[in-house]
Design a protein around this motif. Sequence first.
Motif, PDB file in Angstrom:
ATOM      1  N   ARG A  19       1.011  -1.249   0.052  1.00 49.28           N
ATOM      2  CA  ARG A  19      -0.050  -0.016  -0.153  1.00 49.28           C
ATOM      3  C   ARG A  19       0.966   1.232  -0.123  1.00 49.28           C
ATOM      4  O   ARG A  19       0.625   2.235  -0.653  1.00 49.28           O
ATOM      5  N   TYR A  20       1.937   1.168   0.834  1.00 45.74           N
ATOM      6  CA  TYR A  20       2.683   2.520   0.944  1.00 45.74           C
ATOM      7  C   TYR A  20       3.515   2.852  -0.444  1.00 45.74           C
ATOM      8  O   TYR A  20       3.681   3.487  -0.983  1.00 45.74           O
ATOM      9  N   LEU A  21       3.943   1.570  -1.217  1.00 47.59           N
ATOM     10  CA  LEU A  21       4.694   1.564  -2.269  1.00 47.59           C
ATOM     11  C   LEU A  21       3.848   2.034  -3.535  1.00 47.59           C
ATOM     12  O   LEU A  21       4.183   3.091  -4.380  1.00 47.59           O
ATOM     13  N   ASN A  22       2.559   1.556  -3.243  1.00 52.04           N
ATOM     14  CA  ASN A  22       1.604   2.135  -4.297  1.00 52.04           C
ATOM     15  C   ASN A  22       1.198   3.585  -4.250  1.00 52.04           C
ATOM     16  O   ASN A  22       0.896   4.074  -5.349  1.00 52.04           O
ATOM     17  N   LYS A  23       0.722   3.969  -2.821  1.00 51.58           N
ATOM     18  CA  LYS A  23      -0.002   4.954  -2.834  1.00 51.58           C
ATOM     19  C   LYS A  23       0.655   6.117  -1.869  1.00 51.58           C
ATOM     20  O   LYS A  23       0.114   7.132  -1.552  1.00 51.58           O
ATOM     21  N   GLY A  24       1.802   5.733  -1.303  1.00 50.92           N
ATOM     22  CA  GLY A  24       2.756   6.527  -0.619  1.00 50.92           C
ATOM     23  C   GLY A  24       2.084   6.631   1.021  1.00 50.92           C
ATOM     24  O   GLY A  24       1.324   5.548   1.269  1.00 50.92           O
ATOM     25  N   LYS A  25       2.228   7.636   1.688  1.00 54.18           N
ATOM     26  CA  LYS A  25       1.714   7.532   3.084  1.00 54.18           C
ATOM     27  C   LYS A  25       0.363   7.578   3.022  1.00 54.18           C
ATOM     28  O   LYS A  25      -0.302   7.192   3.969  1.00 54.18           O
ATOM     29  N   GLU A  26      -0.202   8.014   2.052  1.00 54.04           N
ATOM     30  CA  GLU A  26      -2.215   7.983   2.075  1.00 54.04           C
ATOM     31  C   GLU A  26      -2.644   6.497   2.244  1.00 54.04           C
ATOM     32  O   GLU A  26      -3.490   6.344   2.639  1.00 54.04           O
ATOM     33  N   GLY A  27      -1.683   5.658   1.448  1.00 56.57           N
ATOM     34  CA  GLY A  27      -2.108   4.415   1.474  1.00 56.57           C
ATOM     35  C   GLY A  27      -2.125   3.672   2.832  1.00 56.57           C
ATOM     36  O   GLY A  27      -2.714   2.504   3.089  1.00 56.57           O
ATOM     37  N   LEU A  28      -1.393   4.246   3.778  1.00 58.79           N
ATOM     38  CA  LEU A  28      -1.521   3.628   5.156  1.00 58.79           C
ATOM     39  C   LEU A  28      -2.357   3.978   6.023  1.00 58.79           C
ATOM     40  O   LEU A  28      -2.641   3.864   7.122  1.00 58.79           O
ATOM     41  N   ARG A  29      -3.265   5.013   5.506  1.00 58.10           N
ATOM     42  CA  ARG A  29      -4.536   5.532   6.383  1.00 58.10           C
ATOM     43  C   ARG A  29      -5.417   4.502   6.554  1.00 58.10           C
ATOM     44  O   ARG A  29      -5.650   3.327   5.701  1.00 58.10           O
ATOM     45  N   ASP A  30      -6.261   4.302   7.705  1.00 60.20           N
ATOM     46  CA  ASP A  30      -7.613   3.637   7.859  1.00 60.20           C
ATOM     47  C   ASP A  30      -8.450   3.836   6.442  1.00 60.20           C
ATOM     48  O   ASP A  30      -8.828   4.855   5.995  1.00 60.20           O
ATOM     49  N   SER A  31      -8.997   2.549   5.918  1.00 63.18           N
ATOM     50  CA  SER A  31      -9.630   2.454   4.756  1.00 63.18           C
ATOM     51  C   SER A  31     -11.277   2.989   5.398  1.00 63.18           C
ATOM     52  O   SER A  31     -12.033   3.017   4.367  1.00 63.18           O
ATOM     53  N   TYR A  32     -11.578   2.868   6.358  1.00 61.44           N
ATOM     54  CA  TYR A  32     -12.776   3.327   6.910  1.00 61.44           C
ATOM     55  C   TYR A  32     -12.600   4.218   8.168  1.00 61.44           C
ATOM     56  O   TYR A  32     -11.590   4.384   8.929  1.00 61.44           O
ATOM     57  N   PRO A  33     -13.684   4.994   8.425  1.00 55.42           N
ATOM     58  CA  PRO A  33     -13.451   5.912   9.620  1.00 55.42           C
ATOM     59  C   PRO A  33     -13.822   5.175  10.808  1.00 55.42           C
ATOM     60  O   PRO A  33     -14.617   4.512  10.983  1.00 55.42           O
ATOM     61  N   ARG A  34     -12.817   5.713  11.823  1.00 55.35           N
ATOM     62  CA  ARG A  34     -12.921   5.308  13.182  1.00 55.35           C
ATOM     63  C   ARG A  34     -14.063   6.149  13.998  1.00 55.35           C
ATOM     64  O   ARG A  34     -14.105   7.276  13.948  1.00 55.35           O
ATOM     65  N   VAL A  35     -15.119   5.355  14.696  1.00 59.43           N
ATOM     66  CA  VAL A  35     -15.835   6.131  15.546  1.00 59.43           C
ATOM     67  C   VAL A  35     -15.606   5.688  16.948  1.00 59.43           C
ATOM     68  O   VAL A  35     -15.347   4.522  17.286  1.00 59.43           O
ATOM     69  N   ASP A  36     -15.593   6.721  17.436  1.00 61.11           N
ATOM     70  CA  ASP A  36     -15.297   6.693  19.030  1.00 61.11           C
ATOM     71  C   ASP A  36     -16.478   6.191  19.827  1.00 61.11           C
ATOM     72  O   ASP A  36     -17.386   6.570  19.588  1.00 61.11           O
ATOM     73  N   PRO A  37     -16.393   5.092  20.829  1.00 62.69           N
ATOM     74  CA  PRO A  37     -17.370   4.669  21.168  1.00 62.69           C
ATOM     75  C   PRO A  37     -18.188   5.627  21.916  1.00 62.69           C
ATOM     76  O   PRO A  37     -19.527   5.349  21.969  1.00 62.69           O
ATOM     77  N   GLN A  38     -17.678   6.601  22.600  1.00 61.55           N
ATOM     78  CA  GLN A  38     -18.607   7.460  23.041  1.00 61.55           C
ATOM     79  C   GLN A  38     -19.288   8.073  22.481  1.00 61.55           C
ATOM     80  O   GLN A  38     -20.343   8.668  22.466  1.00 61.55           O
ATOM     81  N   VAL A  39     -18.898   8.806  21.364  1.00 57.11           N
ATOM     82  CA  VAL A  39     -19.421   9.524  20.257  1.00 57.11           C
ATOM     83  C   VAL A  39     -20.653   8.669  19.633  1.00 57.11           C
ATOM     84  O   VAL A  39     -21.776   9.116  19.710  1.00 57.11           O
ATOM     85  N   ARG A  40     -20.378   7.074  19.572  1.00 53.36           N
ATOM     86  CA  ARG A  40     -21.349   6.650  19.146  1.00 53.36           C
ATOM     87  C   ARG A  40     -22.804   6.371  20.171  1.00 53.36           C
ATOM     88  O   ARG A  40     -23.874   6.261  19.666  1.00 53.36           O
TER      89      ARG A  40
END
Length: 104
Positions: free
Chosen positions: A46-67
């Motif tokens: 992922r890093y070699l293909n997309k750079g640093k952006e490829g290492l980001r989470d592919s889904y948004p994390r939701v804080d349990p308190q926010v949920r």
Amino acid sequence: MMSKTRRTFTPEDRYSIVQESLRDGHSETCRKYNLSPSLLRKWRNRYLNKGKEGLRDSYPRVDPQVRALEEENERLKRIIAKQALEIEVKSELLKKTPIGLRKS
């Protein structure tokens, strides 16, 4: 028996681990961080293909308190909507009731 806890890595953690694997070698880095070779390979590709952006989470994390707050907010909205409907129905009934039958 101990249960395995799922570890989470931030994109910055992943980036530094990938950099280390490119510098020090794949299997050495896997041993050091107790990672499966396939996971590190996936991160590296992922890093070699997309750079640093490829290492980001592919889904948004939701804080349990926010949920939890969002769920409570929805519940309270339903309660208010139900009460508003009840008030509307009662006021319509009062309008239809003949004046002589109303209690004072």
